[in-house]
Design an enzyme around this catalytic site. Structure first.
Site, short mmCIF file in Angstrom:
data_model
loop_
_atom_site.label_atom_id
_atom_site.label_comp_id
_atom_site.label_asym_id
_atom_site.label_seq_id
_atom_site.Cartn_x
_atom_site.Cartn_y
_atom_site.Cartn_z
N ASP A 135 -1.09 -0.89 6.25
CA ASP A 135 -1.88 -0.40 7.96
C ASP A 135 -3.30 0.16 7.91
OD1 ASP A 135 -1.47 3.50 7.70
OD2 ASP A 135 -1.87 2.20 5.74
N ASP A 160 0.89 -1.70 0.19
CA ASP A 160 0.29 0.03 -0.17
C ASP A 160 0.78 1.30 -0.03
OD1 ASP A 160 -2.18 1.77 0.32
OD2 ASP A 160 -1.71 1.68 2.31
N ASP A 174 -7.09 -1.40 4.64
CA ASP A 174 -6.45 -2.50 4.47
C ASP A 174 -6.57 -4.45 4.33
OD1 ASP A 174 -4.57 -1.00 2.39
OD2 ASP A 174 -4.37 -0.41 4.10
#
Length: 642
Positions: free
Chosen positions: A536, A344, A540
């Site tokens: 995080d 990410d 996610d």
């Protein structure tokens, strides 16, 4: 032998019969040292044929030494046999050593038992050393909290402190509970939580975590989590659970040991019985019985069974020291097979700490545009929203927001005063058919587009700095021969491309909704890739769960992501992903070295023993020597730098 080895060989004793005070792995090495001296002295008396050292005296001498060193093993063996557990190392050692006495090999019988006991002591010592860095975490919870109540200081156990109460933490003390810093500033030592040696600076209003040490002046903290819900408590629970999750290699060896032990036991019996059938009158019982005893001594699977979990303990401990929490040895094992790392962007490769850089207004006053947007964004927890609210200073605003809706992956819509406000990305404006200058999509900046009453009104530019070690993280992964590093983000493609170019990432996909990230990872898995996903945020968590290995940034990451993940990076450093892979590779390599070493040497010496080409002393070296070599090799993980 430790319980883990005992279970693997099928010799589990009922819990009621276990008495730690009688175990052979007691820390006191006095008895083994005494027995070693008696053994050496006895061998010397026999070798120099001292007159008083007659066969009877020799039997008494070595027999007494044997009982001193072997009584706990014999006692455990007898209990196990009484409960129907025959196929275990205690019985194997007891039969082999008592058999040695029956054929007059007194010194060999004592030596086998002595070195077996010493080997067990070394094994237990090695296991404790491997667990030490993990167990150190379990001791950092605080037993007392100083609570401010009506101007008085009251000492309570942290479990009794309620959310909203204020606690005082003096210089040098550990913070007992998670909370918001009420004092102006302080420096914290967070090494116990993150492995980071440098102090962390905290200001008023920031979240501080239990287990951190206050190295500044006394501070006041408003408690935000109960004792059992603190980040530290959750980490400790994950650490405790980690040792119970076994890797496939461990499970394979455990199953193998349960089959292996009865096989070698009956092969030893066959080694005594079958020659009688084939040799007839040439059969010498003592010769074949001695070979069977040697066979039993060699066959003990200690080296194999203890060195495998010891290796994984070492790997988990090495991870802990580097701020990486493997939630089980199975994930440590799986990490070594990863060939694709998907990351990410926000909060993983970038700091996730946005700051407003510019406000661009179209046919409206900048301050009014900013105020209206901030009043809407105050209803969101997104880092960009927080940055806008902090910049706008809306404490004196006369506007109020109502009917606010957050559209995942798009932005916010709501009523602020007389305006219907849209604030988000280009997809949000497209969704509500609001025309705007599409040229701004390609400028490579993070923009919050704003519409008032369905008319484009401008944008707010925010910046999110790349983490210091992000480029090192990507380079480290490529150096480990990872096939592909991919970045996924909900940000505009132009923004994503700019960061990808900076970091050296070849594949970067932007403008993704959370469900589209899932689709991207699923596509990679369908191609046969072993995928690790690093993220995080709350959004996610589903992707982390879907990936073969889910990795969460544990410092700033959401609880949902941390709890879903298989591995937690406690330092929030993306470079630790490469470190985790290195640890997994080294752990796996050492474990397979031990398996090859133990099985190879044992099979060779077993054949030599069955053919009469190995003595009892060589059997001792093959058993204890291989075990010690395997243990030393496994312990090596703890001393390596990653």
């Amino acid at each position: 032998m430790s319980n883990s080895c005992e279970q693997c060989t099928g010799g589990t004793e009922p819990a009621s019969n276990k008495n730690p005070s009688n175990t052979i792995w007691d820390k006191d090495y006095g008895i083994p040292v005494l027995c070693l001296m008696l053994l050496i002295f006895g061998i010397g008396l026999h070798y120099f044929e001292v007159s008083f050292f007659s066969p009877v005296i020799a039997l008494l001498w070595f027999g007494t030494t044997y009982i001193i060193i072997g009584a706990p093993v014999l006692g455990r063996s007898a209990k196990l046999i009484a409960h129907g557990h025959i196929y275990n190392e205690f019985v194997l050692m007891s039969v082999a050593t008592l058999g040695a006495f029956l054929i007059g090999s007194y010194a060999e019988g004592v030596a086998v038992m002595l070195f077996y006991v010493v080997g067990e002591l070394f094994q237990e010592s090695a296991v404790k050393k491997a667990k030490r860095s993990i167990e150190a975490l379990l001791k950092i919870q605080v037993e007392e909290a100083t609570v401010l109540e009506n101007g008085n200081l009251v000492t309570l156990h942290p479990k009794k402190v309620q959310i909203g109460q204020t606690i005082l933490v003096r210089q040098g003390q550990k913070i007992p509970l998670d909370g918001i810093l009420q004092s102006e500033k302080t420096d914290l030592n967070t090494a116990a939580l993150t492995g980071e040696s440098l102090p962390v600076f905290k200001q008023k209003g920031e979240l501080v975590y239990a287990g951190s040490i206050n190295i500044g002046k006394p501070i006041e903290i408003r408690v935000t989590h109960h004792f059992e819900d603190t980040k530290l408590s959750k980490i400790l629970k994950m650490v405790q659970d980690a040792t119970s999750r076994k890797a496939k290699t461990q499970l394979l060896i455990s199953r193998l040991a349960k089959v292996y032990t009865p096989i070698v036991f009956w092969l030893a019996v066959a080694l005594v019985v079958l020659p009688l059938i084939f040799l007839g009158s040439d059969y010498i019982f003592e010769t074949w019985f001695q070979r069977a005893l040697i066979f039993l001594v060699i066959s003990c699977p200690c080296a194999l069974v203890i060195s495998i979990p010891l290796g994984y303990f070492g790997g988990i401990g090495a991870g802990s020291r580097n701020g990486i929490l493997f939630k089980g040895s199975n994930f440590l094992d799986l990490m070594s097979t990863v060939d694709t790392v998907v990351m990410d962007k926000t909060g993983t490769l970038t700091k996730g700490m946005f700051e407003v850089q510019n406000v661009h207004a179209v046919d409206i006053d900048k301050k009014l545009l900013l105020e209206l947007t901030a009043m809407l964004e105050v209803n969101s927890t997104h880092p960009v929203a927080k940055a806008i609210v902090a910049y706008a200073n809306i404490q004196k605003s006369t506007f109020t927001a109502s009917h606010v809706e957050e559209i995942s992956g798009h932005g916010l819509i709501g009523k602020v005063g007389e305006y219907t406000v849209l604030a988000g990305n280009a997809k949000l404006l497209d969704k509500y058919k609001v025309p705007y200058d599409s040229k701004i999509d390609s400028n490579g900046r993070t923009l919050v587009l704003i519409a008032l009453n369905n008319t484009y009104a401008g944008y707010i530019e925010v910046a999110d700095a790349v983490k210091e070690d992000a480029k090192e993280a990507v380079e480290g992964l490529y150096n480990l021969k990872i096939k592909e590093v991919i970045m996924l983000s909900g940000d505009q493609q132009a923004v994503v491309d700019k960061i990808a170019q900076t970091l050296g990432i070849k594949v970067a996909i932007g403008s993704l909704l959370p469900e589209e990230k899932l689709s991207q990872v699923a596509k990679l898995k369908n191609q046969g890739r072993v995928v690790a996903f690093v993220g995080d945020g709350i959004n996610d968590a589903p992707v982390i769960a879907m990936a073969d290995v889910g990795i969460a940034m544990g410092g700033l990451g959401s609880d949902a992501a941390v709890e879903t993940a298989d591995i937690v990076i406690q330092t929030d450093q993306p470079s630790k992903v490469a470190t985790a892979i290195k640890i997994s590779h080294v752990t796996k390599e050492i474990i397979w070295q031990n398996i090859t070493l133990a099985l190879g040497i044992k099979i060779l010496v077993l054949l030599l023993g069955a053919l009469g080409m190995a003595t009892m002393w060589q059997a001792v070296i093959a058993d204890v020597g291989v075990a010690l070599l395997a243990i030393l090799n496994a312990v090596r993980i703890q001393h390596l730098k990653f």
